[in-house]
Design an enzyme around this catalytic site. Structure first.
Site, PDB file in Angstrom:
ATOM      1  N   CYS A 124      -1.917  -6.311  22.695  1.00 16.54           N
ATOM      2  CA  CYS A 124      -0.843  -5.653  21.956  1.00 16.54           C
ATOM      3  C   CYS A 124      -1.118  -4.154  21.887  1.00 16.54           C
ATOM      4  CB  CYS A 124      -0.749  -6.233  20.550  1.00 16.54           C
ATOM      5  SG  CYS A 124       0.312  -5.242  19.494  1.00 16.54           S
ATOM      6  N   HIS A 172       3.917   1.655   2.356  1.00 13.84           N
ATOM      7  CA  HIS A 172       5.179   1.028   1.931  1.00 13.84           C
ATOM      8  C   HIS A 172       5.835   1.860   0.826  1.00 13.84           C
ATOM      9  CE1 HIS A 172       2.574  -2.602   3.014  1.00 13.84           C
ATOM     10  NE2 HIS A 172       3.456  -2.510   3.991  1.00 13.84           N
ATOM     11  N   LYS A 232      -2.319  -2.479   6.746  1.00 15.19           N
ATOM     12  CA  LYS A 232      -3.091  -3.611   6.260  1.00 15.19           C
ATOM     13  C   LYS A 232      -4.186  -3.940   7.264  1.00 15.19           C
ATOM     14  CE  LYS A 232       1.064  -5.269   5.621  1.00 15.19           C
ATOM     15  NZ  LYS A 232       2.303  -5.916   5.235  1.00 15.19           N
ATOM     16  N   CYS A 239       3.170 -11.001  20.004  1.00 17.48           N
ATOM     17  CA  CYS A 239       2.153 -10.526  19.050  1.00 17.48           C
ATOM     18  C   CYS A 239       2.573 -10.976  17.643  1.00 17.48           C
ATOM     19  CB  CYS A 239       2.017  -9.009  19.079  1.00 17.48           C
ATOM     20  SG  CYS A 239       0.958  -8.416  17.734  1.00 17.48           S
ATOM     21  N   HIS A 268      -1.652  -3.391  17.971  1.00 12.91           N
ATOM     22  CA  HIS A 268      -2.766  -3.998  17.231  1.00 12.91           C
ATOM     23  C   HIS A 268      -4.013  -4.235  18.055  1.00 12.91           C
ATOM     24  CE1 HIS A 268       0.819  -4.964  14.776  1.00 12.91           C
ATOM     25  NE2 HIS A 268      -0.013  -4.734  13.779  1.00 12.91           N
ATOM     26  N   HIS A 303       0.845  -1.194   0.000  1.00 15.02           N
ATOM     27  CA  HIS A 303       0.000   0.000   0.000  1.00 15.02           C
ATOM     28  C   HIS A 303       0.882   1.247   0.000  1.00 15.02           C
ATOM     29  CE1 HIS A 303       0.802   0.544   4.274  1.00 15.02           C
ATOM     30  NE2 HIS A 303       0.351  -0.675   4.530  1.00 15.02           N
TER      31      HIS A 303
HETATM   32  N1  MSP Z   1       9.325  -7.059   7.669  1.00 16.42           N
HETATM   33  C1  MSP Z   1       9.491  -5.993   8.578  1.00 16.42           C
HETATM   34  C2  MSP Z   1      10.758  -5.228   8.303  1.00 16.42           C
HETATM   35  C3  MSP Z   1      12.027  -6.028   8.315  1.00 16.42           C
HETATM   36  S1  MSP Z   1      13.421  -5.077   7.923  1.00 16.42           S
HETATM   37  C4  MSP Z   1      14.718  -6.030   8.233  1.00 16.42           C
HETATM   38  C5  MSP Z   1       8.289  -5.044   8.501  1.00 16.42           C
HETATM   39  N2  MSP Z   1       7.570  -5.084   7.364  1.00 16.42           N
HETATM   40  S2  MSP Z   1       6.242  -4.234   7.090  1.00 16.42           S
HETATM   41  O1  MSP Z   1       5.790  -4.676   5.798  1.00 16.42           O
HETATM   42  O2  MSP Z   1       5.326  -4.369   8.160  1.00 16.42           O
HETATM   43  O3  MSP Z   1       6.624  -2.716   7.049  1.00 16.42           O
HETATM   44  C6  MSP Z   1       7.836  -2.231   6.641  1.00 16.42           C
HETATM   45  C7  MSP Z   1       7.887  -0.741   6.489  1.00 16.42           C
HETATM   46  O4  MSP Z   1       6.813  -0.238   5.699  1.00 16.42           O
HETATM   47  C8  MSP Z   1       7.824   0.140   7.732  1.00 16.42           C
HETATM   48  O5  MSP Z   1       8.974   0.169   8.498  1.00 16.42           O
HETATM   49  C9  MSP Z   1       7.655   1.470   7.059  1.00 16.42           C
HETATM   50  O6  MSP Z   1       8.899   1.868   6.551  1.00 16.42           O
HETATM   51  C10 MSP Z   1       6.702   1.134   5.922  1.00 16.42           C
HETATM   52  N3  MSP Z   1       5.329   1.476   6.258  1.00 16.42           N
HETATM   53  C11 MSP Z   1       4.269   0.639   6.456  1.00 16.42           C
HETATM   54  N4  MSP Z   1       3.165   1.406   6.725  1.00 16.42           N
HETATM   55  C12 MSP Z   1       3.489   2.711   6.698  1.00 16.42           C
HETATM   56  C13 MSP Z   1       2.801   3.916   6.867  1.00 16.42           C
HETATM   57  N5  MSP Z   1       1.516   3.966   7.112  1.00 16.42           N
HETATM   58  N6  MSP Z   1       3.514   5.064   6.725  1.00 16.42           N
HETATM   59  C14 MSP Z   1       4.854   5.083   6.429  1.00 16.42           C
HETATM   60  N7  MSP Z   1       5.532   3.961   6.292  1.00 16.42           N
HETATM   61  C15 MSP Z   1       4.896   2.754   6.419  1.00 16.42           C
HETATM   62  O7  MSP Z   1       8.101  -4.303   9.424  1.00 16.42           O
END
Ligand code: MSP
Length: 510
Positions: free
Chosen positions: A143, A21, A297, A126, A146, A18
């Site tokens: 948590c 990311h 998500k 969690c 969450h 999304h």
């Molecule tokens: N898999 C782990 C990271 C391992 S790194 C060795 C993880 N993954 S994640 O998919 O949940 O999210 C990764 C990253 O996505 C977050 O650290 C952030 O950089 C980005 N984001 C996810 N949602 C976000 C927002 N709503 N806003 C900004 N960044 C976001 O954590």
């Protein structure tokens, strides 16, 4: 010219990507493109985090094997990044053989160095965070992130002796004030360290979707312990010592604030335990919020937003690739939280792209058409705009160099505003053809050339389009930033294209 290795976190493949990311990935991409433009030897790594309970659960829920699930979902991240013109040099998947080998080599070194021991873990966990909690750090057994009831875990595991690194971490922070930026996040990490560190359970017997522990069959590594090491897999740790020496520790990890503790406490300690220097720098950013809440998500799963509405590909389809990139980079400073909205993108688009940049380009092309027979004149070497450009682009350079794409764009757009004001002041459209109008238009063309260079890390497609519309050959990134931004290089005699607006205004219903 230096060396620049930048990474994003690797994304969990429990669901589709999304715009949250995309925020991280586009910022990392723009920084990578900036450093390439500076002539730095650059490597940009992203990828997917494919092990652990959360991903195994998602596969089971969809009645497919974990491997099949990760194959499909990882591909969706690649597609999103391709749609956003993300120029990664390597895309890592933690299910690849190269990663298993590096994790096993790295953690065997930590084991041999005496920092891993066997014990029993009893506590709360969690699955959504893939993280441990104590009763005190939880929200009365739920948590804090969450809101779900935490699961109780009891397992005989291998532990990492994190507690042995408290003093070394404090010393590392003291000796490297720029290790974590911004400063507020550095302080947060440091106070966590000062609060005392507990050893961490780093293996599992309850699941088998993970990397096997080489010295104890039946155990797999805890997903975070496998994931963090991806930054080393991609530079050949355990396989290619020269490659490691080339890129490590000159490495910059861009991460969201919720994974600060893993990157700023666990990861440097793990490196030390393996006999390696910690990475040079961790740049922490805030969250994109939707109505004040972290866009996630989980929010989509709860029906608060449709995942398709915040999918990167939906947004690029609606606004275009570079406008979405520009919005993500320009709207929210790295480090702060920012509210995400379609109205926000529309506003930025209309104000900065259609009105400011688009307007300048259209005006110049139109007036060059009517006053100079469509052939671009040369700029005045002593133009009043030369000083404005030098100052603005100097500021842009400093901002990009200090991990502020927002500051870089803000300064660049100041030059655009000044140039539009310059045209308003001189009104070349009212002038008679001749040297005077030519010099004003040459100045404006020179600014467009400079902006195409300075905006290229953010908007590569748009910058290339401006470059060719003003009649230039090649691309805006063929030479380094410092070579390109010296005033006065726009050559006379090139056909300037008058074409459809690059940014047709988006109508906003009152
Ligand atoms: N898999 C782990 C990271 C391992 S790194 C060795 C993880 N993954 S994640 O998919 O949940 O999210 C990764 C990253 O996505 C977050 O650290 C952030 O950089 C980005 N984001 C996810 N949602 C976000 C927002 N709503 N806003 C900004 N960044 C976001 O954590």
């Amino acid at each position: 010219m230096g060396r620049f290795y930048i990474t994003t976190p690797i994304y969990y493949v429990n669901d589709a990507p999304h715009v949250g990311h995309a925020y991280t990935t586009v910022n990392a991409d723009a920084l990578a493109r900036w450093h390439r433009l500076m002539g730095d030897d650059t490597k940009f790594l992203t990828g997917t985090d494919e092990h652990g309970q959360k991903v195994a659960d998602a596969a089971a829920k969809n009645s497919v094997s974990a491997q099949e699930w990760t194959d499909v979902t990882s591909q969706r991240f690649r597609e999103a990044w391709d749609a956003l013109d993300v120029s990664y040099d390597d895309f890592i998947r933690t299910t690849e053989d190269r990663h298993r080998e590096t994790v096993q080599t790295f953690l065997s070194a930590v084991y041999e160095n005496g920092y891993i021991y066997k014990g029993t873990y009893r506590g709360l966990y969690c699955v959504s965070c893939e993280d441990y909690y104590t009763l005190e750090s939880s929200d009365a057994g739920k948590c804090p992130v969450h809101g779900r009831v935490l699961s109780e875990m009891e397992e005989e595991n291998w532990f990492f002796r994190l507690s042995a690194f408290q003093e070394r971490l404090e010393a590392h922070y003291a000796a490297n004030p720029g290790f974590v930026t911004p400063e507020t996040k550095r302080n947060e990490a440091l106070s966590f360290i000062r609060g005392g560190l507990r050893d961490i359970s780093i293996t599992r017997t309850s699941i088998d979707w993970g990397i096997p522990v080489p010295w104890d069959e039946g155990h797999v590594f805890y997903v975070w312990y496998d994931a963090l090491i991806n930054y080393l897999t991609a530079i050949g740790y355990g396989r290619d010592a020269d490659e490691v020496a080339t890129w490590w520790p000159a490495s910059h990890h861009l991460i969201g604030k919720e994974i600060l503790r893993f990157h700023c406490v666990w990861w440097p300690a793990m490196c030390m335990a393996a006999g390696l220097e910690p990475p040079a720098h961790v740049q922490v950013h805030g969250w994109l919020l939707l109505r004040g809440q972290k866009l996630s998500k989980t929010m989509a799963a709860e029906g608060q937003v449709r995942l398709t509405d915040i999918a990167p590909t939906t947004l690029t389809g609606e606004f275009g690739v570079d406008p979405v990139r520009y919005y993500l980079l320009r709207e929210t400073a790295l480090g702060n939280d920012g509210e995400f909205s379609h109205e926000g993108i529309t506003h930025r688009y209309n104000t900065d792209l259609a009105n400011n940049l688009g307007n300048l380009l259209n005006r110049v092309a139109t007036v060059v058409g009517s006053k100079c027979a469509g052939i671009g004149p040369a700029p005045d070497p002593h133009s009043a705009l030369a000083g404005v450009a030098r100052e603005a682009l100097g500021e842009a350079r400093d901002a990009w160099e200090s991990f502020s794409p927002q500051g870089g764009l803000e300064a660049t757009w100041r030059l655009l505003s000044a140039t539009n004001a310059y045209l308003e002041e001189h009104e070349p459209w009212k002038m008679a053809p001749g040297p005077q109008v030519e010099s004003v238009l040459g100045d404006a063309l020179e600014v467009l050339r400079l902006v195409a260079v300075a905006a290229s890390p953010a908007m590569p497609g748009v910058s290339a389009a401006i470059w060719s519309r003003i009649g230039l050959e090649g691309t805006p990134v063929e030479r380094t930033f410092d070579e390109s931004v010296l005033w006065g290089q726009y050559p006379a005699g090139r056909a300037v294209l008058k074409a459809e607006p690059l940014f047709p205004r988006i109508r906003v219903d009152a």
